[in-house]
Design an enzyme around this catalytic site. Structure first.
Site, PDB file in Angstrom:
ATOM      1  N   THR A 264       0.770  -1.345  -0.040  1.00 46.52           N
ATOM      2  CA  THR A 264      -0.169   0.127  -0.140  1.00 46.52           C
ATOM      3  C   THR A 264       0.887   1.297  -0.102  1.00 46.52           C
ATOM      4  O   THR A 264       2.019   1.335   0.550  1.00 46.52           O
ATOM      5  CB  THR A 264      -0.867   0.030   1.334  1.00 46.52           C
ATOM      6  OG1 THR A 264      -1.456   1.187   1.370  1.00 46.52           O
ATOM      7  CG2 THR A 264      -0.028  -0.179   2.588  1.00 46.52           C
ATOM      8  N   ASP A 265       0.092   2.353  -0.456  1.00 50.57           N
ATOM      9  CA  ASP A 265       1.000   3.467  -0.384  1.00 50.57           C
ATOM     10  C   ASP A 265       1.192   4.396   0.803  1.00 50.57           C
ATOM     11  O   ASP A 265       1.726   5.010   1.306  1.00 50.57           O
ATOM     12  CB  ASP A 265       0.165   4.695  -1.316  1.00 50.57           C
ATOM     13  CG  ASP A 265      -1.088   5.023  -0.818  1.00 50.57           C
ATOM     14  OD1 ASP A 265      -1.725   4.424   0.028  1.00 50.57           O
ATOM     15  OD2 ASP A 265      -1.703   5.908  -1.470  1.00 50.57           O
ATOM     16  N   GLU A 266       0.210   3.703   2.106  1.00 54.83           N
ATOM     17  CA  GLU A 266       0.288   4.230   3.316  1.00 54.83           C
ATOM     18  C   GLU A 266       1.596   3.979   4.031  1.00 54.83           C
ATOM     19  O   GLU A 266       2.013   4.691   5.171  1.00 54.83           O
ATOM     20  CB  GLU A 266      -0.920   3.710   4.222  1.00 54.83           C
ATOM     21  CG  GLU A 266      -2.332   3.667   3.354  1.00 54.83           C
ATOM     22  CD  GLU A 266      -3.147   3.530   4.356  1.00 54.83           C
ATOM     23  OE1 GLU A 266      -3.304   3.462   5.610  1.00 54.83           O
ATOM     24  OE2 GLU A 266      -4.509   3.591   3.861  1.00 54.83           O
TER      25      GLU A 266
ATOM     26  N   LYS B 171       2.028  -3.546   7.238  1.00 51.06           N
ATOM     27  CA  LYS B 171       2.376  -3.591   5.857  1.00 51.06           C
ATOM     28  C   LYS B 171       3.935  -3.308   5.431  1.00 51.06           C
ATOM     29  O   LYS B 171       4.390  -3.962   4.612  1.00 51.06           O
ATOM     30  CB  LYS B 171       1.459  -2.699   5.005  1.00 51.06           C
ATOM     31  CG  LYS B 171       0.018  -3.120   4.996  1.00 51.06           C
ATOM     32  CD  LYS B 171      -0.198  -4.485   4.237  1.00 51.06           C
ATOM     33  CE  LYS B 171      -0.089  -4.491   2.924  1.00 51.06           C
ATOM     34  NZ  LYS B 171      -0.382  -5.687   2.250  1.00 51.06           N
TER      35      LYS B 171
ATOM     36  N   TYR C 192      -1.922  -0.458  11.112  1.00 60.00           N
ATOM     37  CA  TYR C 192      -1.998  -1.083   9.752  1.00 60.00           C
ATOM     38  C   TYR C 192      -0.875  -0.884   8.638  1.00 60.00           C
ATOM     39  O   TYR C 192      -0.142  -1.868   8.180  1.00 60.00           O
ATOM     40  CB  TYR C 192      -3.451  -0.811   8.919  1.00 60.00           C
ATOM     41  CG  TYR C 192      -3.286  -1.208   7.256  1.00 60.00           C
ATOM     42  CD1 TYR C 192      -3.370  -2.492   6.950  1.00 60.00           C
ATOM     43  CD2 TYR C 192      -3.180  -0.212   6.473  1.00 60.00           C
ATOM     44  CE1 TYR C 192      -3.429  -2.657   5.677  1.00 60.00           C
ATOM     45  CE2 TYR C 192      -3.317  -0.204   5.140  1.00 60.00           C
ATOM     46  CZ  TYR C 192      -3.276  -1.546   4.665  1.00 60.00           C
ATOM     47  OH  TYR C 192      -3.325  -1.822   3.289  1.00 60.00           O
TER      48      TYR C 192
END
Ligand code: NAD
Ligand code: DAU
Length: 344
Positions: free
Chosen positions: A131-133, A162, A158
């Site tokens: 993810t970009d997060e 990741k 989260y």
């Protein structure tokens, strides 16, 4: 890829995984899919219903990606030629409530899968969907965007889980020379998304005559991509990406949350009164934006679903699939596995 390929797809009963399997089988990206999914609250076998009667092309294994015995059995039994790893706990709000399942699935699950892929005959390529997060948060008033070389700065449990998984994947490449690829994608929308995420939650509430909760001032920005464009990028990375590389995936479509909700209210014939501002998410990342230049130039991949069209199609899909939505809302979808495969 040649016609005799078996792809192991983890998290295949979730939102993006099920869209990926549908495209992979209907457009014959591979000859067979083995779906490994634990069927958590977010896993819905109804999403894969059209394939469950085609054993030559599709096999479903209910199991935990963090359980080495299950994973080893899947590799030994199906001998996949590639692994596409979608399985994850994926909802930021849940990770704030309880990070434990995120560490189990996202970190341990990725480590177990990496080890099994490495040990399998031929060590099949593993594409890890991230993810970009992991890159953190951008300021609203900047033009900065995330790119592959940006340092990691995860800010929710989260995102931290990741990021840990991504580092394990990178470490497998550097330590063992394992054939791996990471994709870091922005926010997805489209059919079959569990209605805990902004867009399907808003559509569900609007269709039911309820109001949509908007966190904080509604000005947080997300960079939206249609799930099919993301799936096609995953395929391009799997088939043409360079081993050990990371590819940032996005459609250059930044939208403030309030603009998204207003657009959905209009598409469903509801007005401003359908919107309700609520307390902000703790640690709410302000803005995400992806620079997808590397994927575009290296892989020739381009997103092709325009935002307005994609959003209108998505609203139409939820309108036309009220029983899917109702099964998810009531929890009826949880019985689907037993109906198909019998209680275990
Ligand atoms: P989802 O929550 O809809 O689906 C996750 C799937 O994983 C479910 O089917 C669930 O049953 C399965 N799963 C969970 N724990 C498992 C376990 N221990 N073993 C086996 N299966 C398990 O998620 P999604 O939105 O489809 O996201 C898929 C992947 O893409 C995730 O890795 C996520 O981090 C990533 N991603 C999502 C987005 C997005 O906007 N949704 C954007 C970028 C990246
Ligand atoms: O950026 C990619 C990520 O996008 C993925 O890695 C995650 O798996 C996925 O869940 C998503 O994370 P977000 O937190 O951005 O998505 P969510 O749909 O939860 O929220 C989108 C924005 O809308 C965010 O700014 C929070 C806000 N929001 C969300 C919900 C559920 C609201 O204002 N109201 C809501 O009810």
């Amino acid at each position: 890829m040649s016609a005799s390929t078996t792809w192991l797809v983890t998290g295949a009963a979730g939102f993006i995984g099920s869209n990926f399997v549908r495209l992979a089988l209907s457009e014959r990206w591979c000859s067979r899919v083995v779906a490994l999914d634990a069927l958590t609250y977010a896993g819905n076998l109804e999403n894969l219903a059209q394939w469950t009667g085609e054993p030559d092309r599709f096999a479903f294994v209910r199991g935990d990606v963090a359980d080495p015995n299950t994973v080893d059995r899947v590799f030994a039994g199906h001998k996949p030629s590639a692994v596409i790893h979608f399985a994850a706990e994926s909802h930021v709000d849940r990770s704030i409530e309880d990070p434990a399942p995120f560490i189990h699935t996202n970190v341990t699950g990725t480590q177990v899968l990496l080890g099994a892929a490495r040990a399998a005959p031929g060590s099949p390529r593993m594409l890890h969907v991230s993810t970009d997060e992991v890159y953190g948060s951008l300021a609203l008033d900047s033009t900065e965007r995330f790119h592959e070389d940006r340092p990691y700065d995860p800010r929710s449990p989260y995102a931290a889980s990741k990021a840990a998984a991504d580092f394990l994947v990178r470490a497998a490449f550097h330590t063992h020379g394992q054939d791996v690829i990471i994709t870091n994608c922005s926010n997805n929308y489209g059919p079959y998304q569990f209605p805990e995420k902004l867009i399907p939650l808003a559509i569900m509430n609007l269709l039911r005559g309820e109001r949509v909760p908007v966190y904080g001032d509604g000005l947080n920005v997300r960079d939206w991509i249609h799930v099919e464009d993301h799936c096609r990028a995953v395929r391009a990375c799997l088939e043409h990406g360079r081993s050990g590389e990371t590819y940032c995936i996005g459609a250059e479509n930044e939208q403030a949350n309030i603009a998204v909700v207003r657009a959905l209210a209009e598409l469903t014939g509801r007005g401003e009164s359908a919107i309700r501002y609520v307390r902000d998410r703790p640690g709410h990342d302000r803005r995400y934006a992806i620079d997808p230049a590397k994927a575009r130039h290296e892989l020739g991949w381009e997103p092709c679903i325009p935002w307005k069209e994609g959003l209108a199609d998505t609203v139409r899909w939820y309108r036309e699939n009220t029983s899917w939505l109702e099964n998810v809302r009531t929890g009826e979808f949880l019985n689907f596995y037993d109906r198909l495969y019998g209680a275990q």
